[in-house]
Design an enzyme around this catalytic site. Structure first.
Site, PDB file in Angstrom:
ATOM      1  N   SER A  16       0.849  -1.190   0.000  1.00  0.00           N
ATOM      2  CA  SER A  16       0.000   0.000   0.000  1.00  0.00           C
ATOM      3  C   SER A  16       0.885   1.240   0.000  1.00  0.00           C
ATOM      4  CB  SER A  16      -0.898   0.018   1.240  1.00  0.00           C
ATOM      5  OG  SER A  16      -1.465   1.310   1.377  1.00  0.00           O
ATOM      6  N   HIS A  41      -1.401  -1.145  -4.254  1.00  0.00           N
ATOM      7  CA  HIS A  41      -2.645  -0.707  -3.622  1.00  0.00           C
ATOM      8  C   HIS A  41      -2.557   0.793  -3.360  1.00  0.00           C
ATOM      9  CE1 HIS A  41      -6.224  -1.498  -1.073  1.00  0.00           C
ATOM     10  NE2 HIS A  41      -5.715  -0.582  -0.260  1.00  0.00           N
ATOM     11  N   ASP A  43      -4.582   4.108  -1.859  1.00  0.00           N
ATOM     12  CA  ASP A  43      -5.660   4.482  -0.948  1.00  0.00           C
ATOM     13  C   ASP A  43      -6.130   5.907  -1.204  1.00  0.00           C
ATOM     14  OD1 ASP A  43      -5.966   2.163   0.874  1.00  0.00           O
ATOM     15  OD2 ASP A  43      -3.825   2.515   1.170  1.00  0.00           O
ATOM     16  N   MET A  45      -8.680   8.772  -0.044  1.00  0.00           N
ATOM     17  CA  MET A  45      -9.503   9.184   1.108  1.00  0.00           C
ATOM     18  C   MET A  45      -9.965  10.622   0.913  1.00  0.00           C
ATOM     19  SD  MET A  45      -7.343   7.598   4.270  1.00  0.00           S
ATOM     20  CE  MET A  45      -6.394   6.077   4.119  1.00  0.00           C
ATOM     21  N   HIS A  74      -8.343   1.786  -3.966  1.00  0.00           N
ATOM     22  CA  HIS A  74      -9.286   1.605  -2.862  1.00  0.00           C
ATOM     23  C   HIS A  74      -9.923   2.956  -2.547  1.00  0.00           C
ATOM     24  CE1 HIS A  74      -9.620   0.434   1.711  1.00  0.00           C
ATOM     25  NE2 HIS A  74     -10.802   0.606   1.136  1.00  0.00           N
ATOM     26  N   MET A  76     -11.954   5.179  -0.524  1.00  0.00           N
ATOM     27  CA  MET A  76     -12.584   5.441   0.779  1.00  0.00           C
ATOM     28  C   MET A  76     -13.199   6.832   0.712  1.00  0.00           C
ATOM     29  SD  MET A  76      -9.576   3.760   3.086  1.00  0.00           S
ATOM     30  CE  MET A  76      -8.427   3.887   1.730  1.00  0.00           C
ATOM     31  N   MET A 145     -11.901  -5.058   5.290  1.00  0.00           N
ATOM     32  CA  MET A 145     -11.001  -4.271   6.129  1.00  0.00           C
ATOM     33  C   MET A 145     -10.750  -5.038   7.423  1.00  0.00           C
ATOM     34  SD  MET A 145     -10.381  -1.743   4.230  1.00  0.00           S
ATOM     35  CE  MET A 145      -9.260  -0.946   5.394  1.00  0.00           C
ATOM     36  N   ASP A 179      -6.973  -5.920   4.293  1.00  0.00           N
ATOM     37  CA  ASP A 179      -6.256  -4.648   4.330  1.00  0.00           C
ATOM     38  C   ASP A 179      -6.282  -4.098   5.750  1.00  0.00           C
ATOM     39  OD1 ASP A 179      -5.201  -2.143   3.762  1.00  0.00           O
ATOM     40  OD2 ASP A 179      -6.910  -1.473   2.561  1.00  0.00           O
TER      41      ASP A 179
HETATM   42  C1  DX5 Z   1      -6.170   2.250   5.528  1.00  0.00           C
HETATM   43  C2  DX5 Z   1      -5.815   1.735   4.179  1.00  0.00           C
HETATM   44  C3  DX5 Z   1      -4.749   0.721   4.119  1.00  0.00           C
HETATM   45  C4  DX5 Z   1      -3.448   1.083   4.777  1.00  0.00           C
HETATM   46  C5  DX5 Z   1      -2.970  -0.157   5.450  1.00  0.00           C
HETATM   47  O1  DX5 Z   1      -7.476   2.670   5.575  1.00  0.00           O
HETATM   48  O2  DX5 Z   1      -6.943   1.221   3.494  1.00  0.00           O
HETATM   49  O3  DX5 Z   1      -4.514   0.277   2.780  1.00  0.00           O
HETATM   50  O4  DX5 Z   1      -2.450   1.545   3.908  1.00  0.00           O
HETATM   51  O5  DX5 Z   1      -1.872   0.177   6.204  1.00  0.00           O
HETATM   52  P1  DX5 Z   1      -1.112  -0.841   7.161  1.00  0.00           P
HETATM   53  O6  DX5 Z   1      -0.647  -1.966   6.306  1.00  0.00           O
HETATM   54  O7  DX5 Z   1      -0.014  -0.002   7.684  1.00  0.00           O
HETATM   55  O8  DX5 Z   1      -2.090  -1.274   8.219  1.00  0.00           O
HETATM   56 ZN    ZN Z   2      -6.520   0.311   1.505  1.00  0.00          ZN
END
Ligand code: DX5
Ligand code: ZN
Length: 228
Positions: A16, A41, A43, A45, A74, A76, A145, A179
């Site tokens: 990620s 991956h 993210d 947000m 992903h 969010m 998640m 994840d």
């Molecule tokens: C958090 C993200 C993850 C995040 C995971 O909401 O969706 O993808 O990067 O991070 P780690 O592996 O550090 O828990």
């Molecule tokens: Zn993620």
């Protein structure tokens, strides 16, 4: 080149980028690619669905230009329908939206497919699981998640393990991604429960001595052993 989730090995390791050094993003991508990453991956947000803010389509487009790895985006965000076209145009291969904000997941998945991407549906540990079951025949991946979405570096929630088993039970060829808090020990637990795509941010990019190859190999070994 057409990249598909169906071509990924089991387990597949998805670093990620959230935990990478964004000031040297191309270098970080080249390093995880050389270290054996199977996909990336990303993210997204929006400061609304989750309290944090990260990247948008302009960054995905720049990432696309420096790698051939499958880009697993992903979302969010509260209004995925508003942005999927921009992410598809930016070069995403897979777009995962959250069940919590999709009252008609099948319609969202259909739209994503029309845009030429594969579709994933995600859910927080306390999310509407029934929606995942109903959406399953229409999507390419379920992302469970194993933390509450929003931040990297959180602790894996073992109470999600039974949910992984439940979801695995109603999937056919679709991938099952986990994840949050994924390290070799939790990767093994998640894979034993049925997960086959393992996202890891901190576990890869904050590896001791910066050894991404060793970190990815350890995740692969842990995830593979458990699913033998
Ligand atoms: C958090 C993200 C993850 C995040 C995971 O909401 O969706 O993808 O990067 O991070 P780690 O592996 O550090 O828990
Ligand atoms: Zn993620």
């Amino acid at each position: 080149m057409k990249r598909s989730l169906s071509q990924l090995p089991r387990p597949a390791i998805a670093p990620s980028l959230l935990a990478s050094d964004f000031a040297h993003l191309a270098d970080e991508i080249a390093r995880v690619e050389a270290a054996g990453a199977d996909l990336l991956h990303l993210d997204v947000m929006d400061g609304h669905f989750v309290p944090n803010l990260t990247i948008g389509p302009v960054v995905v487009e720049k990432v696309r230009a420096v790698t051939d790895l499958l880009l697993d985006v992903h979302l969010m965000i509260s209004e995925p329908a508003r942005y999927i076209q921009a992410f598809a145009a930016a070069g995403a291969d897979n777009l995962t939206f959250h069940a919590e904000v999709a009252s008609d997941p099948r319609a969202m998945a259909d739209r994503i497919h029309e845009l030429g991407c594969e579709a994933g549906i995600s859910i927080n540990p306390d999310g509407p699981m029934e929606r995942i079951r109903q959406a399953a025949p229409h999507i390419d991946m379920v992302l469970l998640m194993t933390i509450f979405a929003g931040f990297g570096g959180q602790k894996f929630m073992p109470e999600v393990l039974p949910l992984i088993r439940t979801v695995k039970g109603f999937l056919t060829t679709q991938r099952l991604e986990v994840d949050g808090g994924i390290y070799p020990d939790t990767a093994a637990q998640a894979a034993a429960a049925g997960a086959d795509v393992l996202v890891s941010g901190t576990g890869v990019f904050c590896a001791p001595d910066g050894d991404y190859t060793r970190a990815i190999a350890a995740l692969r070994r842990a995830g593979g052993k458990a699913s033998d």
